[in-house]
Design a protein around this motif. Structure first.
Motif, short mmCIF file in Angstrom:
data_model
loop_
_atom_site.label_atom_id
_atom_site.label_comp_id
_atom_site.label_asym_id
_atom_site.label_seq_id
_atom_site.Cartn_x
_atom_site.Cartn_y
_atom_site.Cartn_z
N THR A 165 0.86 -1.18 0.00
CA THR A 165 0.00 0.00 0.00
C THR A 165 0.90 1.23 0.00
O THR A 165 2.10 1.11 0.25
N PRO A 166 0.36 2.45 -0.27
CA PRO A 166 1.21 3.65 -0.27
C PRO A 166 1.99 3.82 1.03
O PRO A 166 3.17 4.16 1.03
N LEU A 167 1.36 3.54 2.18
CA LEU A 167 2.05 3.74 3.46
C LEU A 167 3.20 2.74 3.62
O LEU A 167 4.29 3.09 4.07
N PHE A 168 2.95 1.47 3.22
CA PHE A 168 4.02 0.48 3.34
C PHE A 168 5.16 0.82 2.38
O PHE A 168 6.34 0.68 2.71
N ARG A 169 4.80 1.34 1.18
CA ARG A 169 5.85 1.74 0.23
C ARG A 169 6.67 2.89 0.79
O ARG A 169 7.86 2.98 0.58
N MET A 170 6.01 3.81 1.53
CA MET A 170 6.75 4.93 2.14
C MET A 170 7.72 4.40 3.20
O MET A 170 8.88 4.82 3.26
N ALA A 171 7.26 3.45 4.01
CA ALA A 171 8.14 2.86 5.03
C ALA A 171 9.32 2.17 4.36
O ALA A 171 10.47 2.28 4.79
N ARG A 172 9.03 1.43 3.26
CA ARG A 172 10.09 0.75 2.52
C ARG A 172 11.07 1.77 1.92
O ARG A 172 12.28 1.56 1.92
N ALA A 173 10.53 2.88 1.37
CA ALA A 173 11.39 3.88 0.72
C ALA A 173 12.35 4.49 1.73
O ALA A 173 13.54 4.65 1.45
N GLN A 174 11.85 4.81 2.92
CA GLN A 174 12.73 5.37 3.97
C GLN A 174 13.82 4.37 4.35
O GLN A 174 14.98 4.72 4.52
N TYR A 175 13.42 3.11 4.44
CA TYR A 175 14.37 2.04 4.79
C TYR A 175 15.44 1.92 3.71
O TYR A 175 16.64 1.88 3.97
N GLU A 176 14.98 1.89 2.46
CA GLU A 176 15.91 1.71 1.34
C GLU A 176 16.87 2.90 1.21
O GLU A 176 18.02 2.74 0.82
N GLN A 177 16.37 4.10 1.52
CA GLN A 177 17.24 5.28 1.44
C GLN A 177 18.34 5.24 2.51
O GLN A 177 19.42 5.77 2.31
N ALA A 178 18.05 4.62 3.65
CA ALA A 178 19.04 4.58 4.74
C ALA A 178 20.04 3.44 4.57
O ALA A 178 21.17 3.52 5.06
N LEU A 179 19.62 2.37 3.85
CA LEU A 179 20.46 1.17 3.78
C LEU A 179 21.91 1.38 3.35
O LEU A 179 22.82 0.80 3.95
N PRO A 180 22.17 2.21 2.33
CA PRO A 180 23.57 2.31 1.88
C PRO A 180 24.50 2.81 2.97
O PRO A 180 25.70 2.57 2.91
N TYR A 181 23.95 3.52 3.94
CA TYR A 181 24.79 4.09 5.00
C TYR A 181 24.89 3.15 6.21
O TYR A 181 25.69 3.39 7.11
#
Ligand code: NAD
Length: 453
Positions: free
Chosen positions: A42-58
């Protein structure tokens, strides 16, 4: 019915996550042909995933860890029958999502709302994992609820629904497995009914199965004030890092409920000038500082700020754009957006609510050099004192208000120090740094435990 994520495959334990696979935006995640189709997408789960994915490289975690933490471990859907007051039977869908059990039992709220869905619970459970990990609480995240309109139900009906929902999930809830707490439209009474239903099945009182319950059955002092007090503890430390104390500084608080109302009082007690507050009925403003105790007395009598006429009335839109030192967002999600972020005139934004700043607004504020202290740090006081409540219940030994306040301040201060240190070290925003610090906590435990069998 139990729903699980699709195959996630191909993880290489030795490979590290790099920037090329992680800078995806919400829209790109949506379109990715390699993403399995999931029940909670859902949009909210995709937002949670997007925040997670943005932090992963660091975060420097292995691909095995990155993939494993991308999805909730477990999701349960139940249908809850209720005998209505008119004698008819109505069936309501109920959900419980447990994101991670790596650090301990799962922990998270129960909400009653027409919007409750598997995807919403999955997103909120994921955020709870990061919040608990960031505060170094021995929990993973969970969230659950019943899709219903709580205002259309009588008290007897809400009690019946709560007790049957608890029964349906009796094998999932437990002091060592999954510990519920109040959330939207649930409260101390709801937790008391859940605790009683669980205890009846056990044959003895089990106060440690829920938190946020009445003090008379094992609830903790200072739980109600904990989130708002924690918000101001964080604001105080963040202001010091910019170079000022809160005393004499102008503060604006959006939302005058549990979190915002307590935050306004804590700011007032520290000598800050609370120049504006608002609720759903609109805002009140006084450049010289509002009389916060008088506002509380008014709301206690009238249920809202509507009609308060001892100062200037403003709209919520105007309130967000007032020049001030500290802007506390304590109402709801999506308040600072691409439409108004360039008109924010605060030197510091602190997120008492969950998700009040959109990804686009975050970028605009970042470009303008306005620090945003993120929700998973700022509003973690509630779950932290819930943890204290659970520990007190398990030990049958209760602490006083001063001790809990001191322990909360230590925990919030420690987490804030780690977030600032990661932010400086990696040159990333406080939100990304909070995610990185949280992911590292869970990742270290998952690397140590490995994948069973
Ligand atoms: P609450 O219902 O007690 O208070 C919310 C307040 O915001 C009310 O005064 C309401 O009138 C106001 N409000 C609603 N919409 C508004 C709008 N558009 N503009 C201005 N004001 C508006 O809720 P709460 O428990 O204080 O929670 C507030 C936020 O904090 C939520 O996002 C919640 O998820 C989050 N939060 C709460 C806790 C907690 O312990 N209560 C813990 C963590 C996070």
């Amino acid at each position: 019915m139990v729903a699980r994520g699709g195959p996630i495959g191909g993880a290489q334990p030795s490979r590290r996550v790099t920037a090329d696979r992680t800078l995806s935006r919400v829209s790109e995640l949506d379109a990715s042909p390699t993403e399995p189709v999931l029940e909670w997408d859902t949009p909210l789960f995709r937002m949670a995933r997007a925040q997670y994915e943005q932090a992963l490289p660091y975060a420097g975690v292995s691909e095995m860890v990155a993939e494993r933490l991308s999805f909730p471990e477990r999701a349960v859907i139940v249908s809850v029958p209720l005998r209505r007051d008119d004698g008819s039977i109505e069936i309501f869908p109920g959900y419980r999502v447990q994101h991670s059990t790596v650090l301990g039992p799962t922990k998270g709220g129960i909400r009653y709302d027409p919007e409750v869905s598997l995807g919403e619970c999955a997103a909120l459970a994921t955020w709870m994992t990061w919040k608990c990990a960031l505060l170094r609480l021995p929990y993973g995240g969970a969230k659950g609820g019943i899709r219903c309109d709580p205002h259309a139900l009588s008290r007897r009906e809400v009690e019946g629904l709560t007790r049957r929902f608890t029964s349906e999930l009796i094998r999932d809830f437990g002091p060592q497995t999954d510990i519920p707490a109040p959330d939207m439209a649930t409260n101390e009474q709801t937790m008391a009914w859940m605790m009683d239903t669980y205890s009846m099945q056990s044959g003895y009182a089990v106060p440690e199965v829920v938190t946020g319950k009445p003090i008379s059955i094992g609830g903790s002092v200072f739980r109600r004030e904990a989130t708002g007090a924690g918000v101001v503890m964080v604001a105080e430390q963040a202001a010091r890092r910019i170079g000022y104390e809160l005393a004499g500084r102008s503060c604006v608080v959006q939302g005058f409920g549990n979190v915002g109302g307590v935050a306004a009082t804590e700011l007032h007690d520290r000598g800050a000038l609370v120049v504006a507050v608002s609720d759903v009925s609109g805002g009140v403003h006084s450049e010289g500082g509002l009389d916060v105790p008088a506002l509380h007395a008014y709301v206690a009598e009238h249920d809202s700020l509507a009609g308060y006429d001892r100062c200037e009335r403003i709209t919520n839109e105007q309130l967000l754009e007032l020049p001030c030192d500290v802007l506390v967002l304590a109402a709801r999600e999506d308040q600072l957006t691409s439409a108004n972020a360039d008109r924010v005139h605060a030197s510091l934004v602190v997120e008492g609510a969950n998700g009040p700043t959109t990804i686009e607004a975050d970028e605009i504020l970042g470009e303008r050099g306005i620090p945003v202290v993120p929700d998973i740090l700022t509003n973690a006081g509630g779950v932290t004192v819930s943890y204290f409540e659970w520990v007190q219940d398990l030990g049958r030994l209760f602490w006083d208000r001063d001790e809990i306040r001191r322990k909360l301040s230590d925990k919030m201060g420690d987490a804030l120090d780690r977030v600032y240190s990661v932010s400086v070290d990696k040159g990333i925003t406080l939100r990304q740094a909070a995610m990185v610090a949280a992911i590292r906590e869970v990742a270290a435990a998952l690397e140590a435990r490995g994948i069973y069998p």
